[in-house]
Design a protein around this motif. Structure first.
Motif, mmCIF file in Angstrom:
data_model
loop_
_atom_site.group_PDB
_atom_site.id
_atom_site.type_symbol
_atom_site.label_atom_id
_atom_site.label_comp_id
_atom_site.label_asym_id
_atom_site.label_seq_id
_atom_site.Cartn_x
_atom_site.Cartn_y
_atom_site.Cartn_z
ATOM 1 N N SER A 17 23.917 -0.926 21.602
ATOM 2 C CA SER A 17 24.126 -1.837 20.470
ATOM 3 C C SER A 17 25.091 -2.911 20.936
ATOM 4 N N ALA A 73 23.527 -7.519 17.030
ATOM 5 C CA ALA A 73 24.085 -8.406 16.006
ATOM 6 C C ALA A 73 24.282 -9.760 16.680
ATOM 7 N N GLU A 98 20.495 -8.068 13.612
ATOM 8 C CA GLU A 98 21.261 -8.453 12.435
ATOM 9 C C GLU A 98 21.784 -9.868 12.672
ATOM 10 N N TRP A 100 23.558 -13.488 12.081
ATOM 11 C CA TRP A 100 24.586 -14.233 11.353
ATOM 12 C C TRP A 100 24.561 -15.665 11.901
ATOM 13 N N THR A 148 32.341 -7.134 12.692
ATOM 14 C CA THR A 148 31.081 -6.622 13.249
ATOM 15 C C THR A 148 31.258 -5.858 14.551
#
Length: 483
Positions: A17, A73, A98, A100, A148
């Motif tokens: 991740s 992310a 994810e 942003w 995050t």
């Protein structure tokens, strides 16, 4: 580390991740043909055939991470324009991401448009604003990163000098990652590496290392000395230098490891650096030793430069390269790989042919059809019905030979360049991704009966009907065998 251990390391990448922060771009490719010079000026006239858009810059790091199954992310800034909207949709449409993507009014989203004809890039047109993002937006970006980073294992800073990682933003992000106990991998830009002081790994290429240190990097000893000087000057944990055709060099502690280049051939070096930083970051996030993560990134980069355009290396690609089949079986590939190979051949100006069938108990009639098909194109892709598809079409007693056996026999023929399986009752979905220039079936069909005829003709291809050899039928042969 042996092949089995490396294969296990590749599979571990799916556990990664990663938080990626950096400059997102939109890469557009406009493909066509050139047949004349403009009467208005001495420039070629490009007849546009198709356009492709994909995430570039830090967005390509994200693409590479999702290609190996990692969770991502992504933090970046786009403009309030159509390109920003397109890029947001492309990023959000990837699995396991994810996003942003903060929007700054009045800012142009960095867009690079490449015009390509017959595998040759004619022109690249860039639209961008490379100024630092608004301070309030930068503060918001850092705050989101602080919230995050704890949910991911590694932070990547992908700097393309377009303004997202300007000023003290990198140092604030590195501090936030270290406060959360996370490591930071940096793909740098420019010659002021003090911006990234304290990063755990930095990945300059040879030219960037020379610019950052002012030292010679032509020989391996001088390159190592420059990397050591860079590390000591800014407190980096390690330095991974990408060296193009000479591979990579990793300086970690007192250890120096050189990884020879893995590319069998080079078609396009676009995006190889993004692949390196993505795979090495995923490796670290998955708990692999840095040297193993670097080795995997070197293998992945070798795969990417063999593809056309800003490409990615999937975990299946890396596994295939570790356990590569020899001889004819190398021609048996996945649907996605077949599509990539077809695109690569197309960009070289080669005509792609396609035919399909069950090819159970290969007989002279099959060989005759395939040889005709190959004579009408430069590369022939054969779509092979998988076992379940054959059973639905031919009945529960077929196929006589498994899909693996049928694929191996087809791949052994000189007329066949690739074999790829399909599970559907028709090859339409496969035809759509291969986009052949020539679609071939036997003369027992009419052109309007050939699956995919409309689609192929719509994009400028042709349908050819191959002559059949009388007296050759798999069904009749099977019936005779079974008495």
């Amino acid at each position: 580390m042996g092949t089995a251990d490396l294969s296990e390391a590749v599979r571990a990448l799916r556990r990664a991740s990663v938080l990626v922060v950096g400059d997102a771009m939109l890469d557009r490719y406009v493909y066509g043909t050139v047949n004349r010079i403009s009467p208005e000026a001495p420039v070629p006239v490009l007849s546009v055939e198709r356009e492709v858009a994909m995430p570039g810059g830090a967005g390509n790091v994200v693409r590479n991470l999702t290609a190996i199954g990692a969770a991502v992310a992504f933090l970046s800034v786009v403009g309030d324009d159509q390109a920003g909207s397109d890029l947001t949709g492309l990023i959000g449409g990837q699995p396991g991401v994810e996003p942003w993507l903060l929007v700054q009014g009045g800012r142009a989203t960095t867009t690079k448009t490449r015009f390509v004809a017959n595998g040759q890039q004619l022109l690249r047109a860039d639209q961008e604003i490379a100024r630092a993002v608004h301070p309030r937006l930068a503060d918001r970006l850092v705050r989101i990163a602080q919230d995050t980073v704890a949910a991911t294992k590694v932070m990547v800073l992908s700097d393309y000098a377009k303004g997202v990682l300007a000023g003290d933003v990198p140092s604030r992000l590195i501090a936030a990652a270290h406060a959360a106990g996370r490591r930071v991998v940096v793909d740098p830009k420019g010659d002021d590496y003090s911006l990234y002081a304290g990063a755990d790994l930095i990945t300059p290429n040879r030219k960037e290392l020379r610019q950052a240190t002012g030292m010679s990097v032509e020989s391996e000893p001088s390159l190592v000395e420059a990397a050591r000087a860079l590390r000591d000057r800014h407190g980096f944990g390690a330095v991974l230098v990408t060296r193009s055709e000479d591979g990579m060099t990793l300086l970690e502690g007192d250890s120096v490891q050189h990884f020879p280049a893995e590319a069998a051939e080079v078609a396009d070096v676009s995006g190889a650096g993004d692949t390196v930083v993505a795979i090495v970051a995923a490796g670290l996030a998955a708990g692999l030793p840095m040297a193993i993560a670097a080795r995997l990134s070197n293998i992945a980069a070798g795969l990417v430069v063999g593809k056309v355009g800003t490409a990615v290396a999937r975990d299946s690609d890396i596994l295939d390269s570790l356990t590569a089949e020899r001889g004819a079986l190398r021609k048996v590939v996945s649907r996605m790989k077949a599509a990539e190979m077809a695109e690569r051949w197309r960009q070289r100006g080669w005509r792609i042919g396609f035919t399909n069938g069950c090819f159970d108990l290969l007989h002279p009639g099959h060989v005759h059809l395939l040889e005709q098909a190959r004579s009408w194109c430069d590369r022939l892709v054969v779509g092979l019905n998988a076992d379940e598809s054959v059973r639905r079409l031919k009945g529960p007693t077929r196929p006589v030979q498994s899909e693996a056996a049928r694929a191996a026999v087809l791949a052994s023929l000189a007329a066949v360049d690739l074999v790829t399986l399909f599970d559907e009752d028709t090859p339409l979905a496969l035809i759509d991704v291969i986009r052949p220039d020539v679609l071939v079936k036997g003369a027992d069909y009419r052109v309007d009966e050939v699956v995919g005829n409309q689609e192929v003709q719509e994009w400028g291809g042709v349908v050819r009907l191959a002559e059949l050899l009388p007296g050759n039928s798999t069904s009749a042969t099977v019936a005779r065998i079974r008495g």
